[in-house]
Write an enzyme that holds these catalytic residues in place. Structure first.
Site, PDB file in Angstrom:
ATOM      1  N   TYR A  29       0.880  -1.097  -0.166  1.00 44.86           N
ATOM      2  CA  TYR A  29      -0.076   0.027  -0.043  1.00 44.86           C
ATOM      3  C   TYR A  29       0.787   1.266  -0.068  1.00 44.86           C
ATOM      4  O   TYR A  29       0.937   2.177   0.936  1.00 44.86           O
ATOM      5  CB  TYR A  29      -1.194  -0.014   1.386  1.00 44.86           C
ATOM      6  CG  TYR A  29      -2.328   0.722   0.750  1.00 44.86           C
ATOM      7  CD1 TYR A  29      -3.113   0.210  -0.168  1.00 44.86           C
ATOM      8  CD2 TYR A  29      -2.557   1.898   1.186  1.00 44.86           C
ATOM      9  CE1 TYR A  29      -4.170   0.671  -0.655  1.00 44.86           C
ATOM     10  CE2 TYR A  29      -3.662   2.519   0.719  1.00 44.86           C
ATOM     11  CZ  TYR A  29      -4.441   1.933  -0.177  1.00 44.86           C
ATOM     12  OH  TYR A  29      -5.672   2.464  -0.815  1.00 44.86           O
ATOM     13  N   HIS A  34       7.594   5.571   0.685  1.00 49.56           N
ATOM     14  CA  HIS A  34       8.165   4.685   0.287  1.00 49.56           C
ATOM     15  C   HIS A  34       8.976   4.887  -1.260  1.00 49.56           C
ATOM     16  O   HIS A  34       9.879   4.341  -1.136  1.00 49.56           O
ATOM     17  CB  HIS A  34       7.116   3.269  -0.094  1.00 49.56           C
ATOM     18  CG  HIS A  34       6.266   2.661   1.138  1.00 49.56           C
ATOM     19  ND1 HIS A  34       4.947   3.212   1.200  1.00 49.56           N
ATOM     20  CD2 HIS A  34       6.314   2.226   2.111  1.00 49.56           C
ATOM     21  CE1 HIS A  34       4.508   2.626   2.446  1.00 49.56           C
ATOM     22  NE2 HIS A  34       5.685   1.912   2.972  1.00 49.56           N
ATOM     23  N   GLN A  58       3.952  -8.828  13.489  1.00 51.73           N
ATOM     24  CA  GLN A  58       3.972  -7.547  14.079  1.00 51.73           C
ATOM     25  C   GLN A  58       2.984  -6.788  14.450  1.00 51.73           C
ATOM     26  O   GLN A  58       2.767  -5.500  14.998  1.00 51.73           O
ATOM     27  CB  GLN A  58       4.978  -6.338  13.527  1.00 51.73           C
ATOM     28  CG  GLN A  58       4.394  -5.894  11.887  1.00 51.73           C
ATOM     29  CD  GLN A  58       5.410  -5.349  10.991  1.00 51.73           C
ATOM     30  OE1 GLN A  58       6.262  -5.955  10.536  1.00 51.73           O
ATOM     31  NE2 GLN A  58       5.344  -3.970  11.115  1.00 51.73           N
ATOM     32  N   LYS A 146       9.885   8.117   9.772  1.00 53.94           N
ATOM     33  CA  LYS A 146       8.818   8.263  10.710  1.00 53.94           C
ATOM     34  C   LYS A 146       8.595   7.162  11.567  1.00 53.94           C
ATOM     35  O   LYS A 146       8.265   7.477  12.795  1.00 53.94           O
ATOM     36  CB  LYS A 146       7.516   8.218   9.774  1.00 53.94           C
ATOM     37  CG  LYS A 146       6.213   8.651  10.461  1.00 53.94           C
ATOM     38  CD  LYS A 146       5.020   8.113   9.545  1.00 53.94           C
ATOM     39  CE  LYS A 146       3.902   7.694  10.320  1.00 53.94           C
ATOM     40  NZ  LYS A 146       3.814   6.204  10.200  1.00 53.94           N
ATOM     41  N   MET A 181       3.165  10.888   6.065  1.00 60.43           N
ATOM     42  CA  MET A 181       2.639   9.881   5.234  1.00 60.43           C
ATOM     43  C   MET A 181       2.752   8.641   5.719  1.00 60.43           C
ATOM     44  O   MET A 181       3.623   8.334   6.196  1.00 60.43           O
ATOM     45  CB  MET A 181       3.384  10.154   3.727  1.00 60.43           C
ATOM     46  CG  MET A 181       2.865  11.295   2.954  1.00 60.43           C
ATOM     47  SD  MET A 181       3.564  11.171   0.959  1.00 60.43           S
ATOM     48  CE  MET A 181       3.277  12.923   0.687  1.00 60.43           C
ATOM     49  N   SER A 183       0.485   4.696   5.346  1.00 64.80           N
ATOM     50  CA  SER A 183      -0.569   3.692   4.794  1.00 64.80           C
ATOM     51  C   SER A 183      -1.908   3.704   5.545  1.00 64.80           C
ATOM     52  O   SER A 183      -3.110   3.673   5.011  1.00 64.80           O
ATOM     53  CB  SER A 183      -0.178   2.501   4.626  1.00 64.80           C
ATOM     54  OG  SER A 183       1.175   2.138   3.930  1.00 64.80           O
TER      55      SER A 183
END
Ligand code: PAF
Length: 277
Positions: A29, A34, A58, A146, A181, A183
């Site tokens: 996604y 990315h 996870q 992030k 940003m 997903s």
């Protein structure tokens, strides 16, 4: 660009890649964040591998594994123009065959911050990243700032387990209004989307206070908490001002420092951070 699923196919394709190999591990996604990691890998390495795998280990029992957004066709169309050589999209059964029982656990660094709430998260991350490193044998691997604690945990694992891999941590990409940003931003609907900028606004306020000379870490934590409290839709889980390397909470700021937070906006859990140098 070749996309493969099985480990045998992946290994054969990997062996044929020339020169230095850069790995960008992802859960798919994909967004611009990315893509910026992939572009960086393309600039710095002879060959680029992207893994797309939503890693079940996870996710906690009460987290969003089944709802995690997936769209392989869209992901492939986004990365094809970037000159990626090889995409590995293994199944959960390939990564975790029946009887799987070997885990990688980074100890102290995984306890604070995300570790206080997502108690087994980093065990899943470290294990899957170690497995990806073993299969891909990259020269460099790329992660986003992030997920600052994830990057710290992976750097520690690479040191402790002697992986001959350079870890590159790349800047967080943001929307025009400052939202980092992710997903998970897909889940932000209606007024939650505007409310979500409160993380960026709180971090910016703390950074401005630091730049104006404030060195008392508790004052910066309080400033961020007060800003978050001004947004009704925001429910903070933690707010931190910690040493960048050890992730220990600070009294007085000296050296590289991580301001970070996790906040629920409605039902969407967001994290963000700034680094103070
Ligand atoms: O950051 C992520 O997307 C994941 O945690 C990672 C590093 C791909 C491991 O599953």
């Amino acid at each position: 660009m070749r996309t493969v699923i099985s480990l045998d196919e992946f290994r054969a394709a990997r062996l044929a890649l020339p020169g230095s190999v850069g790995l960008v591990p992802t859960m798919g996604y994909l967004h611009e964040g990315h893509l910026s990691l992939i572009r960086r890998a393309r600039e710095e390495c002879n060959s680029v591998v992207v893994s797309i795998f939503v890693n079940p280990t996870q996710f906690g029992a009460n987290e969003d594994l089944s709802k995690y957004p997936r769209d392989l066709a869209r992901d492939l169309s986004l990365i094809e123009p970037l000159g990626v050589d090889l995409v590995w999209n293994p199944t959960p059964e390939i990564m975790y065959p029946p009887g799987f029982q070997t885990w990688v656990e980074v100890e102290v660094l995984t306890r604070p911050l995300e570790g206080t709430i997502r108690t087994s998260h980093f065990k899943g991350v470290a294990t899957v990243v170690a497995k990806l490193f073993n299969a891909v044998q990259p020269h460099k691997a790329y992660f986003g700032q992030k997920d600052a604690q994830q990057a710290a945990v992976i750097r520690q694992m690479v040191r402790d387990l002697n992986f001959p891999i350079e870890i590159s941590v790349c800047p967080t990409l943001r929307e025009a209004d400052g939202l980092a940003m992710s997903s998970r931003n897909k889940y932000l609907e209606g007024p939650d989307r505007a409310a979500a900028t409160i993380l960026f606004r709180a971090l910016s306020a703390a950074k401005a206070a630091y730049e104006a000379g404030e060195r008392n870490a508790e004052k910066l934590r309080t400033l961020m908490k007060d800003m978050l409290a001004s947004e009704q839709r925001a429910q903070p889980q933690y707010v931190s001002c910690a040493d960048y390397d050890t992730l220990e909470e600070l009294d007085l700021i000296h050296g590289k420092t991580l301001l970070s937070m996790a906040v629920l906006i409605g039902r969407t859990r967001l994290i963000d951070n700034f680094v103070l140098n």
